[in-house]
Design an enzyme around this catalytic site. Structure first.
Site, PDB file in Angstrom:
ATOM      1  N   ALA A 137       0.840  -1.202   0.000  1.00 30.56           N
ATOM      2  CA  ALA A 137       0.000   0.000   0.000  1.00 30.56           C
ATOM      3  C   ALA A 137       0.870   1.244   0.000  1.00 30.56           C
ATOM      4  O   ALA A 137       2.011   1.220   0.469  1.00 30.56           O
ATOM      5  CB  ALA A 137      -0.929   0.003   1.217  1.00 30.56           C
ATOM      6  N   ASP A 138       0.321   2.312  -0.541  1.00 30.19           N
ATOM      7  CA  ASP A 138       0.989   3.608  -0.540  1.00 30.19           C
ATOM      8  C   ASP A 138      -0.083   4.686  -0.475  1.00 30.19           C
ATOM      9  O   ASP A 138      -1.131   4.558  -1.118  1.00 30.19           O
ATOM     10  CB  ASP A 138       1.833   3.778  -1.807  1.00 30.19           C
ATOM     11  N   THR A 139       0.180   5.740   0.300  1.00 30.96           N
ATOM     12  CA  THR A 139      -0.796   6.808   0.505  1.00 30.96           C
ATOM     13  C   THR A 139      -0.152   8.162   0.282  1.00 30.96           C
ATOM     14  O   THR A 139       0.973   8.397   0.726  1.00 30.96           O
ATOM     15  CB  THR A 139      -1.364   6.755   1.947  1.00 30.96           C
ATOM     16  N   GLY A 143      -3.119   3.547  -2.812  1.00 29.11           N
ATOM     17  CA  GLY A 143      -3.072   2.425  -3.733  1.00 29.11           C
ATOM     18  C   GLY A 143      -2.877   1.180  -2.903  1.00 29.11           C
ATOM     19  O   GLY A 143      -2.073   1.168  -1.971  1.00 29.11           O
TER      20      GLY A 143
END
Length: 185
Positions: free
Chosen positions: A65-67, A102
């Site tokens: 995940a990436d924010t 994501g």
């Protein structure tokens, strides 16, 4: 086996909240920061994180995940210093911004990914609000220089979309992706 390809304590807490049993592995993947739109950027970074671990553990459900926070086309990642954090908070003050995460999952060589957007509106912040928040230390290590699950919650006047997405891992969408891969819970 479930592997969270992230050392984020917030993502770990969210998975614990829903009762998933998992281990944490830092993917050490190089994250992009370039010219991509925020939706594409977070998905690509999430894929990179998941892929590095999935290659070693194809039998596991691997989660990457990436924010990022985005305001008027500008992407705010994690601030590198106090001045950068202050500039982010000043920019977000009194504004609606987007939080994009994501999420990518892998299981037995199959990969699925999705981007999730949540709209967040901040109150107008005073200089004292910002200084007090900076002094708390909370803005550091957080996309957009705030934590909605912490003291930063007092700045939020409205949220439209997934709360867990703003924290760093959209749980509903993650669960849907895992089910699509037929992961046996």
């Amino acid at each position: 086996m479930i592997i969270l390809a992230s050392k984020s304590p917030r993502r770990k807490e969210l998975l614990e909240q829903i009762g998933w049993q998992f281990v944490v592995a830092d993917s050490l993947a190089e994250e992009l920061t370039g010219e991509l739109p925020p939706q594409e950027l977070v998905v690509e970074n999430a894929r990179r994180k998941a892929t590095t671990i999935a290659l070693q553990h194809p039998e596991a459900l691997v989660i990457g995940a990436d924010t990022v926070v985005a305001l008027k086309g500008k992407i705010f990642g994690k601030p590198h210093n106090r001045q950068m954090a202050k500039e982010m908070l000043v920019s977000l003050s009194g504004q609606e911004h987007s939080v994009f995460t994501g999420v990518a999952v892998s299981y037995w060589g199959q990969f699925l990914s999705k981007d999730v957007e949540t709209k967040v509106t901040f109150a107008a912040l005073t200089e004292k609000d910002i200084e007090d928040y900076l002094n708390s230390g909370e803005p550091f290590g957080k996309a957009g220089a705030y934590a909605i699950q912490g003291r930063g919650a007092v700045f939020v006047t409205k949220i439209s979309g997934s709360y867990s997405n703003v924290v760093g891992l959209p749980l509903y969408e993650l669960n849907c992706l895992a089910k699509q891969l037929c992961y046996p819970f």
